[in-house]
Design a protein around this motif. Structure first.
Motif, PDB file in Angstrom:
ATOM      1  N   HIS A  32      47.295  25.178  50.564  1.00 20.56           N
ATOM      2  CA  HIS A  32      46.598  26.346  51.086  1.00 20.56           C
ATOM      3  C   HIS A  32      45.116  26.024  51.156  1.00 20.56           C
ATOM      4  O   HIS A  32      44.630  25.065  50.554  1.00 20.56           O
ATOM      5  CB  HIS A  32      46.848  27.581  50.218  1.00 20.56           C
ATOM      6  CG  HIS A  32      45.845  27.759  49.125  1.00 20.56           C
ATOM      7  ND1 HIS A  32      45.771  26.911  48.048  1.00 20.56           N
ATOM      8  CD2 HIS A  32      44.858  28.673  48.970  1.00 20.56           C
ATOM      9  CE1 HIS A  32      44.787  27.302  47.258  1.00 20.56           C
ATOM     10  NE2 HIS A  32      44.217  28.363  47.788  1.00 20.56           N
ATOM     11  N   GLY A  33      44.394  26.834  51.935  1.00 21.87           N
ATOM     12  CA  GLY A  33      42.958  26.658  52.089  1.00 21.87           C
ATOM     13  C   GLY A  33      42.600  26.088  53.449  1.00 21.87           C
ATOM     14  O   GLY A  33      43.426  25.453  54.115  1.00 21.87           O
ATOM     15  N   GLN A  58      46.687  32.311  51.014  1.00 29.29           N
ATOM     16  CA  GLN A  58      45.341  32.025  51.505  1.00 29.29           C
ATOM     17  C   GLN A  58      44.622  33.306  51.906  1.00 29.29           C
ATOM     18  O   GLN A  58      43.428  33.459  51.651  1.00 29.29           O
ATOM     19  CB  GLN A  58      45.394  31.064  52.689  1.00 29.29           C
ATOM     20  CG  GLN A  58      44.014  30.751  53.272  1.00 29.29           C
ATOM     21  CD  GLN A  58      44.011  29.535  54.171  1.00 29.29           C
ATOM     22  OE1 GLN A  58      44.787  28.613  53.971  1.00 29.29           O
ATOM     23  NE2 GLN A  58      43.134  29.527  55.148  1.00 29.29           N
ATOM     24  N   ASP A  84      43.233  34.894  48.678  1.00 29.98           N
ATOM     25  CA  ASP A  84      42.640  33.942  47.739  1.00 29.98           C
ATOM     26  C   ASP A  84      41.242  34.418  47.343  1.00 29.98           C
ATOM     27  O   ASP A  84      40.364  34.569  48.206  1.00 29.98           O
ATOM     28  CB  ASP A  84      42.571  32.563  48.403  1.00 29.98           C
ATOM     29  CG  ASP A  84      42.040  31.479  47.478  1.00 29.98           C
ATOM     30  OD1 ASP A  84      41.586  31.803  46.367  1.00 29.98           O
ATOM     31  OD2 ASP A  84      42.090  30.309  47.876  1.00 29.98           O
ATOM     32  N   GLU A 130      40.182  30.011  58.185  1.00 31.31           N
ATOM     33  CA  GLU A 130      40.028  30.817  56.973  1.00 31.31           C
ATOM     34  C   GLU A 130      41.028  31.970  56.986  1.00 31.31           C
ATOM     35  O   GLU A 130      41.795  32.165  56.044  1.00 31.31           O
ATOM     36  CB  GLU A 130      38.587  31.329  56.928  1.00 31.31           C
ATOM     37  CG  GLU A 130      38.248  32.266  55.806  1.00 31.31           C
ATOM     38  CD  GLU A 130      36.846  32.813  55.990  1.00 31.31           C
ATOM     39  OE1 GLU A 130      36.037  32.613  55.068  1.00 31.31           O
ATOM     40  OE2 GLU A 130      36.556  33.446  57.032  1.00 31.31           O
TER      41      GLU A 130
END
Length: 423
Positions: A48-49, A316, A319, A343
């Motif tokens: 993720h990210g 994500q 997050d 994002e």
């Protein structure tokens, strides 16, 4: 690479039990930069990210076509769909979708169709309870089919089938089998329509989605066969109708203090921010899957060729390293700050022209930015109902569908913030 690791238990049942929280919970209890697991007997890793998004969508690393399970193809996407292609064939087919679903004029034309149908439908709402999820699905079906040049004999039945394909893609049991039957009916009907247009027995409005699918030639120079053309027509109209999930979520979100009042103002920037926050905050796709095309490495961790690679979308989008107060519904976070490409990823990430990011994302945002204020400007009551959104259900949805009743008047844009009326 040293691939000797202790055996990992299969997590398929845990995924069914925990739903959207499965991967985020696993990540919280994993010290490594990725989660290692097994799904349906296959070795898998989860990332993720924003950096992981770019890694996942790099065709040198991951291919999508071979990673899509048969049950998902038989319900959500369809066999032979653009989602099953990689490389140049994918880019050629994807280009056709981009020509249909992007660009200000194209987006505006579809939004105009849908909002016209919405405004007409609202006139019939006073005096009866409205299940917003169901009503929005019918409105979106009529609007997108008019825009696409697809004749509707039974709009309500078509809407039910399009919703069923989405509602049953990720679950065993009755919902899944309803989705399969709905897809089979829809593909047969649209394939027949394609054949009729090619035979001169039916008309396709010039430039419409139907006209485009009938005439499109793939990378090999051949026309799409009628079944594949039908599959791809469904991949235009089905995601549009799936916006009904977010329309019901919009009703749910308007209970947040101050949001309805802001949406009633004539503020396009806030309406778009509201659309982005709906897509970030509320659950839809939990993750995406691909397959490693070669031996890879992620932050020092080996990923053997053939490994299933999961991109954790829900995790994500919630997050705390990316979002302040990620479990608060706060559209203002996007006012004056458009989300970065990798994002905010409710509909995938990376470049939509070359990767697998949803080409209809602009349409989703524009529809929600148009319908959110329209809903906010209605006066209505919210009766007692089950407004829970269980994260164990994929795709999640408001249990009641979000019921409103006693729809009375429309509040003009930029109305004074009285705090009275709708709840």
């Amino acid at each position: 690479m040293n691939q000797s690791r202790p055996p990992i238990a299969d997590s398929s049942l845990a995924l069914l039990a925990k739903g959207y929280s499965w991967l985020p919970d696993r990540r919280l209890h994993t010290a490594a930069p990725l989660v290692r697991t097994r799904l349906m007997g296959q070795h898998a890793v989860a990332l993720h990210g924003p950096e992981a998004v770019r890694f996942f969508y790099d065709e040198r690393h991951v291919e999508r076509g071979t990673a899509l399970p048969g049950p998902v193809l038989s319900t959500l996407f369809g066999h032979g769909a653009v989602h099953t292609l990689d490389g140049q064939p994918h880019r050629e087919r994807k280009g056709m979708f981009l020509s249909l679903l992007t660009g200000p004029e194209t987006v505006a034309a579809l939004v105009d169709r849908v909002t016209e149908v919405w405004d007409e439908a609202v006139e019939s709402w006073p005096g009866r309870p409205i299940v917003l999820f169901d009503e929005a699905s019918r409105i979106l079906t009529r609007g997108v089919c008019q825009w696409a040049g697809i004749p509707l004999e039974d709009g309500d039945s078509t809407a039910r089938d399009l919703v069923a394909m989405v509602d049953g893609f990720a679950t065993p049991g009755p919902r899944h089998w309803r989705a399969r039957r709905a897809r089979a009916r829809s593909e047969a009907s649209l394939a027949g329509l394609v054949e009729e247009v090619r035979a001169g027995q039916a008309a396709a409005p010039a430039g419409s989605a139907l006209d485009t699918m009938v005439r499109h030639r793939d990378a090999d120079g051949r026309l799409l066969d009628p079944h594949t053309a039908a599959v791809e027509l469904l991949n235009v109209i089905r995601p549009t109708v799936a916006v009904c999930w977010f329309v019901a979520y919009a009703g749910h979100a308007l209970r947040t203090p101050g949001v309805k009042e802001r949406l009633r103002e004539d503020d396009p920037a806030y309406a778009v921010a509201f659309a982005h926050e709906l897509r970030r905050f509320y659950p839809f796709a939990p993750f995406l899957g691909g397959r490693a095309v070669t031996d890879l490495e992620w932050r020092g961790e080996p990923i053997p060729s053939g490994t299933l690679i999961l991109l954790d979308l829900y995790g994500q989008n919630h997050d705390s390293g990316l979002w302040d107060e990620p479990y608060a519904f706060a559209p203002q976070r996007f006012v004056g700050r458009p989300p970065h490409r990798d994002e905010l990823v409710p509909q995938g990430g990376a470049d939509r022209a070359t990767g697998h990011r949803c080409p209809g994302e602009d349409i989703t945002v524009a529809l929600l930015a148009a319908l959110g204020p329209r809903l906010a400007r209605l006066e209505y009551d919210v009766p007692e109902q089950d407004l829970r959104i269980p994260l164990t259900r994929i795709p999640a949805r408001v249990r009641s569908g979000f019921v409103i009743q006693d729809v009375r008047t429309r509040v003009p844009a930029a109305a004074h913030r009285s705090g009275q009326g709708a709840s």
